[in-house]
Design an enzyme around this catalytic site. Structure first.
Site, PDB file in Angstrom:
ATOM      1  N   SER A  85      -9.438   1.192   3.727  1.00 35.16           N
ATOM      2  CA  SER A  85      -8.619   2.190   2.990  1.00 35.16           C
ATOM      3  C   SER A  85      -7.692   1.266   2.011  1.00 35.16           C
ATOM      4  O   SER A  85      -7.335   1.746   0.917  1.00 35.16           O
ATOM      5  CB  SER A  85      -7.964   3.038   3.756  1.00 35.16           C
ATOM      6  OG  SER A  85      -7.092   2.269   4.456  1.00 35.16           O
ATOM      7  N   LYS A 126       0.793  -1.251   0.050  1.00 34.24           N
ATOM      8  CA  LYS A 126       0.030  -0.049   0.119  1.00 34.24           C
ATOM      9  C   LYS A 126       1.020   1.120   0.023  1.00 34.24           C
ATOM     10  O   LYS A 126       1.960   1.026   0.580  1.00 34.24           O
ATOM     11  CB  LYS A 126      -0.757  -0.254   1.496  1.00 34.24           C
ATOM     12  CG  LYS A 126      -1.879   1.039   1.421  1.00 34.24           C
ATOM     13  CD  LYS A 126      -2.593   0.771   2.676  1.00 34.24           C
ATOM     14  CE  LYS A 126      -3.824   1.641   3.046  1.00 34.24           C
ATOM     15  NZ  LYS A 126      -4.704   1.270   4.376  1.00 34.24           N
ATOM     16  N   SER A 153      -9.367  -1.540   7.689  1.00 31.90           N
ATOM     17  CA  SER A 153      -8.874  -1.136   6.400  1.00 31.90           C
ATOM     18  C   SER A 153      -8.203  -2.280   5.523  1.00 31.90           C
ATOM     19  O   SER A 153      -7.784  -2.043   4.184  1.00 31.90           O
ATOM     20  CB  SER A 153      -7.750  -0.007   6.251  1.00 31.90           C
ATOM     21  OG  SER A 153      -8.574   1.224   6.408  1.00 31.90           O
TER      22      SER A 153
END
Lengths: 141, 484
Positions: free
Chosen positions: B153, B78, B177
């Site tokens: 997320s 990420k 997330s």
């Protein structure tokens, strides 16, 4: 609990170093600001349900850490020693720097350490504005 | 014939070690899959094509190294993990030109285990969001239905893994997330115990809640990924020295000896009918297979949304104070003095959800409100953790749904933050308590959208969690590969 009015919202924004009016369309600015403040008030208002919970005698829990780790020794590191240490002995605390001058860690003029130079260079390269080896800001005093 | 990019991480690694195919062949397959689906799903913010090919060729030259857990395996991270020399944006305009000069411990360990960092994935700005719609750079689409959000997320990680862009990915989980996008896309996501994985070099959101963890298409693969990065880090004083287990060596448990706590606060809410049907079927399947389901109550769960948003926003407002336009990140062109330099740089650089949370946190920490909000929330947090401890007293693990609704259409909640926050109620409590959680698919709804369930374990009980995950993976209907 507190109703969030425009004055409070703007004061909080100032503390957070944010400008709530920025980006609002001229003409509808006041209405848009009112909407922002209302939305903020609604979110804060929801948080008030915490008041329903009986927390008499309950200690706050700020971190879920199970066993607090001992803090690192309060002694300066050199960047290079820190890197080598972290890579070399996993789990071992870093070796404190013996010379004791914290400024020495980031001295790009030190011909002995290309790692130090490398570090100083990338730190400065990421800055939006520099002068020599310094970050620059508008005149304060 | 199975294409190389379709292999699970475990299969890919085994094939590489046996020299069934070359590292470069696997890398080329993954890169061409990325090239094929990226225009449709936009899971990645950056793809390291040349670097990956070069490293793969060098590994082929050197020959297989079975001592390395991820030898030759392409993995994404990420875009909150610092990768030396590669732009790291956290999905924010304020870090548009930020190029870190050092690497996150997770990235360093992945490389040490022989992984190839193939891409950086999209996310909600500073990991604040549940749909990846708050990224300043790209809209990631759900590979199961391109009209729907991938969750967030870590939406890019979940979408990319599900679409076969890479066999494994790393995300972060501050309030769900990793687990929620895994459930909405239909893959597996593991949030380790707070402190199990180093946070060094990961851009901070809520420092007492943030934890890095893996996503993959198979439970076993998340175990291998966790095994590669878990453990103490002298550079992160919140990383734990509790002994790690061998998360890659898992044995499926006997279902007859397993008890799951079923907390009514998670199961008795309002659900989308398609989701409800899959969840009911999942419970039936567990019972049919002999798993004991024990009804429990976790009475403070209803307060976790308020608790979480006060604490996470407070930590965010503190963490994000560092973005001031001086040392790195965006600096406004127009300013009159130091104060307006800060205000203008931050106002231009941050998006609306980030600003919202900074404001809420600044409010909760400000003089006069601190006790009623921040300190009060921290007290409720302790009670929520007690709910977890109590529920786990007479059970091996807790079983809960992940989301009450399936992946939703774009824009459904972007202007209704409070409703969006309330949708996170199933995932937030775990981060407040600090324990580990595993999210995995329970099946597809009649609408074709995946539905997930999650298991919660005792702190540092990841191995038990993963082993139970293996069983559930076998019992629940397997999801078909996403057609993109």
């Amino acid at each position: 609990m507190p109703a969030i009015d425009e004055k409070t919202a703007l004061a909080i924004a100032k503390l957070a170093r944010l400008d709530l009016r920025e980006g609002l369309a001229p003409g509808t600015e006041e209405a848009e600001l009112k909407k922002l403040v209302e939305e903020f008030g609604k979110i804060v208002g929801y948080m008030d349900i915490l008041g329903e919970v009986d927390t008499e005698g309950v200690e706050p829990l700020y971190s879920p850490m199970v066993e607090p780790r001992p803090p690192r020794e309060d002694a300066p590191f050199t960047a290079a020693a820190k890197d080598a240490d972290a890579r070399g002995a996993k789990g071992a605390p870093g070796k404190p720097e013996s010379s004791g001058d914290p400024d020495a860690s980031f001295d790009p003029d030190d011909p002995d350490s290309s790692a130090k130079e490398d570090r100083a260079r990338w730190i400065l390269d990421d800055a939006p504005m520099t002068f020599g080896r310094y970050f620059t800001v508008p005149k304060v005093v | 014939m199975t294409k190389l990019h379709e292999l699970s991480l475990e299969e890919a690694r085994a094939g590489l070690l046996k020299k069934d195919f070359k590292v470069l062949e696997l890398a080329e397959s993954v890169l061409s899959r990325i090239e094929e689906v990226e225009p449709k799903i936009r899971a990645c913010l950056e793809v390291f094509g040349e670097e990956t090919r070069k490293a793969a060729a060098a590994m082929d030259e050197a020959g297989p190294d079975p001592s390395k857990k991820l030898w030759g395996v392409p993995v994404s991270v990420k875009d909150v993990f610092l990768v030396k020399g590669a732009p790291t944006t956290a999905g924010s305009r304020i870090l548009e030109n930020y190029v870190p000069g050092y690497e996150a411990t997770v990235v360093e360990k992945l490389r040490e285990e022989g992984a190839l960092i193939v891409a950086k994935t999209n996310l909600d700005e500073f990991a604040m969001g549940s749909s990846t719609e708050f990224s300043a750079y790209a809209t990631t689409k759900n590979p199961r239905n391109l009209e729907r959000v991938p969750g967030g997320s870590s939406g890019g990680a979940a979408a990319g893994v599900t679409a076969g862009e890479f066999p494994g990915a790393f995300g972060t989980d501050t309030g769900g997330s990793i687990r929620q996008p895994a459930a909405l896309c239909g893959c597996v996501g593991l949030k380790p115990t707070y402190g199990r994985v180093s946070r060094y070099g990961i851009i901070a959101y809520g420092s007492s809640l943030d934890q890095a963890g893996p996503l993959a298409r198979k439970v076993k693969d998340t175990g291998i990924l966790l095994a590669s990065v878990a453990g103490p880090d002298p550079r992160d004083s919140t990383s734990s020295s509790v002994k790690t287990d061998d998360y890659a060596d898992l044995a499926e448990p006997d279902p007859g000896k397993l008890t799951f706590a079923i907390p009514k606060e998670f199961w008795e809410g309002t659900f989308d009918p398609n989701v409800k049907k899959v969840l009911d079927r999942a419970l039936d399947l567990l019972k049919e297979n002999g798993v004991a389901l024990k009804p429990v109550s976790m009475p403070r769960i209803g307060y976790s949304v308020a608790t979480y948003y006060v604490l996470a926003a407070s930590e965010a407002s503190t963490n994000l104070a560092r973005y001031d336009g001086v040392r790195y990140g965006h600096r406004a062109k127009k300013y009159d003095d130091l104060l307006s330099l800060y205000v203008n740089s931050r106002t231009e650089g941050f998006g609306k959800e980030v600003k919202r949370r900074i404001l809420l946190g600044t409010f909760a920490l400000s003089s006069g409100y601190y006790d009623a909000y921040f300190k009060k929330a921290a007290k409720v947090r302790r009670l929520i953790r007690e709910d977890f401890e109590k529920a786990l007293e007479g059970a091996d693990l807790i079983l809960a749904p992940v989301s009450s609704i399936p992946a939703w259409p774009f824009g459904a909640f972007t202007d209704d933050p409070l409703t969006q926050y309330q949708l996170d109620v199933m995932t937030l409590p775990l981060n407040l308590a600090g324990g580990p959680g595993l999210s995995l698919p329970a099946g597809l709804g009649d609408d074709g959208l995946p539905v997930g369930v999650q298991l919660f374990g005792k702190p540092f009980g990841e191995k038990k969690l993963l082993e139970a995950g293996l069983l559930l993976e076998k019992i629940f209907p397997a999801l078909p590969a996403a057609v993109v």
